[in-house]
Scaffold this motif. Sequence first.
Motif, PDB file in Angstrom:
ATOM      1  N   UNK A  13      -3.834   2.953   2.260  1.00  0.00           N
ATOM      2  CA  UNK A  13      -3.427   2.972   0.853  1.00  0.00           C
ATOM      3  C   UNK A  13      -2.980   4.368   0.468  1.00  0.00           C
ATOM      4  N   UNK A  14      -3.757   5.363   0.916  1.00  0.00           N
ATOM      5  CA  UNK A  14      -3.391   6.733   0.579  1.00  0.00           C
ATOM      6  C   UNK A  14      -2.062   7.123   1.207  1.00  0.00           C
ATOM      7  N   UNK A  15      -1.887   6.758   2.485  1.00  0.00           N
ATOM      8  CA  UNK A  15      -0.643   7.106   3.160  1.00  0.00           C
ATOM      9  C   UNK A  15       0.553   6.491   2.451  1.00  0.00           C
ATOM     10  N   UNK A  26       1.677  -3.108   1.780  1.00  0.00           N
ATOM     11  CA  UNK A  26       0.295  -2.684   1.567  1.00  0.00           C
ATOM     12  C   UNK A  26      -0.608  -3.888   1.346  1.00  0.00           C
ATOM     13  N   UNK A  27      -0.144  -4.820   0.518  1.00  0.00           N
ATOM     14  CA  UNK A  27      -0.952  -6.009   0.264  1.00  0.00           C
ATOM     15  C   UNK A  27      -1.115  -6.837   1.537  1.00  0.00           C
ATOM     16  N   UNK A  28      -0.038  -6.951   2.290  1.00  0.00           N
ATOM     17  CA  UNK A  28      -0.115  -7.724   3.527  1.00  0.00           C
ATOM     18  C   UNK A  28      -1.141  -7.098   4.470  1.00  0.00           C
ATOM     19  N   UNK A  70       0.615  -1.647   9.817  1.00  0.00           N
ATOM     20  CA  UNK A  70       0.612  -0.573   8.830  1.00  0.00           C
ATOM     21  C   UNK A  70       1.237   0.695   9.397  1.00  0.00           C
ATOM     22  N   UNK A  71       0.845   1.030  10.634  1.00  0.00           N
ATOM     23  CA  UNK A  71       1.409   2.235  11.251  1.00  0.00           C
ATOM     24  C   UNK A  71       2.914   2.101  11.380  1.00  0.00           C
ATOM     25  N   UNK A  72       3.361   0.948  11.813  1.00  0.00           N
ATOM     26  CA  UNK A  72       4.790   0.778  12.009  1.00  0.00           C
ATOM     27  C   UNK A  72       5.546   0.969  10.695  1.00  0.00           C
ATOM     28  N   UNK A  73       5.034   0.348   9.648  1.00  0.00           N
ATOM     29  CA  UNK A  73       5.697   0.487   8.353  1.00  0.00           C
ATOM     30  C   UNK A  73       5.717   1.945   7.918  1.00  0.00           C
TER      31      UNK A  73
END
Lengths: 470, 431, 148
Positions: free
Chosen positions: A13-15, B340-342, B370-373
Amino acid sequence: MKKRIEDITILFSLLFTALVVYLSFIQIVNRDLFFGNEKNPRLLENIRYRGNIYDRKGELLACTKIDNELPRRVYPFREMLEPILGYSDIRLGDEGIEKYQNSRLVGKKLPDNIYEAFSFINGRKLAGRDIYLTIDLAIQKACIDAMDKRKGAVVVMNPRTGEILALASIPGYDPNGIEKNWDRLRKDPSTPLVNRAIDGRYPPGSTFKVFSLAVALELGYVTKDTVFSCPGFFDIGSYRVHEAEGGSHGAVNTEGALVNSCNVAFAQMGLKIGQQNFYGFVRAFKLLEPFNIGVPVRAATFPQAEEMSEGGLAQSAFGQGSITLSPLHLALVFSAMANDGKIMKPYVIKGVRSHDGKDVFTTHPQVWCQPVSPSTADAVKSMMIQAVERGTGYKSRIEGTAVAGKTGTAENPHGDTHAWFAAFAPAENPRYLVVAVVENGGYGGRVAAPIVHSILQFCLGDRKDTGESR
Amino acid sequence: MSKKIHFRKAELRLLLLLSLIYCVGIALIKMSHGEKLDISVMMTALPLLIAFWTTHTLLTISDSKTDEMLMPLFAFLSIIGHIEIYRLEPALAFKQVLFILGGFALFNIWYLKGFDYRIWEDYKYLVLFSGIAIQIAVMILGTEINGAKLWFRIGSINFQPVEVVKILVVVFLASYLKQKKEFITSHPKRWLDSLSFKYLLPLIAILGCCELILVVQKDMGMALLLFGTFMCLFYIATERIGMIVCAFLLFLMSSYALIQKFPHVHVRFAVWLDPWQDPNGSGYQILQSLFALSAGGFWGTGLGMGSPTLIPAVHTDFVFAAIGEEMGFLGAMAVILAYLFLVHRIFKVSLQCHDEFGSLFAAGLGALLACQVFIITGGSIKFIPMTGITLPFISYGGSSVISNFFLMALVFQIAEQAGKKKSQLLQMKAS
Amino acid sequence: MPADNLLYILKYVYLALIYLFLLQIILLIRADVRRQRASKKAPSRPGPALEIIVGSELIDGAQDTLLHLSGTLIAGRDASCDIQISDASVSGRHAQFTVKDRRCVVEDLGSTNGTFINDIRLEGKAELAKDDIVKIGMVSFQYRGDHQ
């Protein structure tokens, strides 16, 4: 382990928040920085809706025409206003006024905010804003004609307001269709792309004696009645100051020193002033800081006080040595003498108007600094009048009008001397200040003075008073 | 036992909104071309609409216990993806639709087959080595595109196997960490634990192997992605922050070495720091991206009204910049929020999972996404240096789209098991 | 012009719809979080309970650390166990908890490494007293006795 998963969720979230914040800087906070950048090819759209540029009287200097769907920038007066006017090209970017006033000229296709939205819905286009320059096209033309294709520059300004009425640099170039000529222009040894009026750096030669005189008078080291002895040379250590053509002036008073442009006298004046004071006044005349007239102007070059030997100081006093400056810088020095010791902030942008004629912005004359007292300026002015009446500047005399000026013949390592002349008129109430330099042109009095003469005559002659605001 | 149909109402409402958004988006693009609005809007939108409504129906019929927000979220991203491709490269838009349809098909088949994901756990070494084998195969047999040998070409289709391999690596990491973490965490938290190194070393060796392959293949983005995912998973499994700090320092040192040694890495880094040094050459792409973003401003220029096509590779690496230009800051932020929600919902699945491996697996998949995004979005806006990976669900590319749908299918499987176990537990508690 | 206006308005409609979608998601997440908190605060059900004080991550299927005991519960490594413990040192069927008349009895089912109550190896059966610590492999349970 659960907690750690939650930690990682918070980390992302922070990132992501950091990403959004950074994005807001590009898209909102610093938006203009990127959007108005001249490398932005979206400026093609900006060319479509770009504002026009006019001279002070409303003559059209630059506008956009649409040819087969493609917008093109058109400059009716071709080389006359280059390079100061500049150009706006998708591939090459912008230069000159087109570049530095880009954010004002740029227009849009769709509205950006609620105010623009209303006008857009009512069918109004969102054109860029129009810029009105202080430049007088007729005077500009007169400058170019007077120079008659000789390499150099002319600056014409109103010393009482700081408005720049002409900024000519020869050779110029035709900005229409500049992409076609670009390579040739770039490689041209006469460097037409350089704005000699503000970016040219020449030794000022004897014109700078006006500066030294003003400083010496201001500091009280010299008065009207000071007498100098000029046997044709002056030794400072192992360095010998010469007069031009090996002449000598004998005993001269201050006025005579200026009128006859006596190097020996000024060398002595320089020594009296001293390095620290000299340098201090150079700074006081705003010659050492960059400034912006609508386009940026770099500082002139002066040797530092600590680096100046006595010989160097003497040379600087009569405008040689390692001093180099632009015609505009010299104009500032002279404008102080024309304006009771005050220098007005020079500017080229008279005002900005929206496309439907509403005034958005107007520049007002502003005192920039006061390096010398009114009495000093007056004293120098009267001597300058004599320099024109009976001195080296006599070729610029105008029947019925007092002209105050000074010649300059600057030695330089590139060849023949540069011919300078700077003058303002009418002396009692100066409205026009003209500085002309002919690169490697020879003698200031012989070559540059007639140029200034014809320009001044044009300005004063068949023109009714046009010096002030529109 | 009579089966009461559990209607996934929330999902339904969301999908209705999505259908509307989709149609408006397509309509906007058509209008920006000056075309008249007619039935062709529906025709263009129809395939994807059918795809996700079918999926919704199948989920409802199979009485799925999964989170109702997950499908709408990745459907949303797929829609935005298709809208953007439709705008940027209409010739490729149809292919993208096919890819997305394929993705949905794979998703439904895989999920409905009721595969037990625990099987992965038992075959973890097989999974790992097949992944590495595929990578090596690409290095040797693959086709070179844009200076990197990352692709297999079969006929007219380009397949980038690393997109699948990355998931296989996550599988391996999750199962390995689950098995070994007891040994790693059982010792008191001392700085240098020689004992736990016995179990860590193979892991580090394997990871190093993967990174090396990627470096040789010049796929810095994937290398970074795997490293980031590994760090997240490692932290979740063991909470050994000391190890993570060490790994991070190692990463910094190796990055420094890479930047010095490899010119193409150096260029990317230099351009990130100051793109103005070479505005017409190496800095051109990122500068165009920044110009595009600034052109969008807060509200965007409007779909089809900007000039995102000025950015090289805009339909793959720099889609985000196109979204930023035409949908503005608001649009870009919306996309980031959707991701983020996903990701949050995927981590929720991980939290709810009772099976250790499943929990780690889901967390790994979430971290991967998340990392990829983060990496690709950050690279597009010059937050971090640019690397050539894709924006999940949105970038053009069959391998990318299908592998991400595969990822979601796996998540759904884990969620399903977790849901089943949960209802079992509830029954157990009640009795 | 009218087409341009429609385009202009639709641009904002598009953004609005997207944010409406996101808003719905946010509301759903918020509702979900609330539901979670509510279930956590659920009043503890009466009856004997075991609290897992060490090694809760090794236990599959534990929503929180409190296990309510009822009937017969078998703890062990097997998937068939009610309390499934992922620990190599735990036997397939390791121990059994029996609840009768609100009292809990623990029995070792012949495990390899033993069941320990307060660090004493259990032979056969024993009744749990309040705060007794039962250790099976790496997991420790504390008997919370009768919850009222």
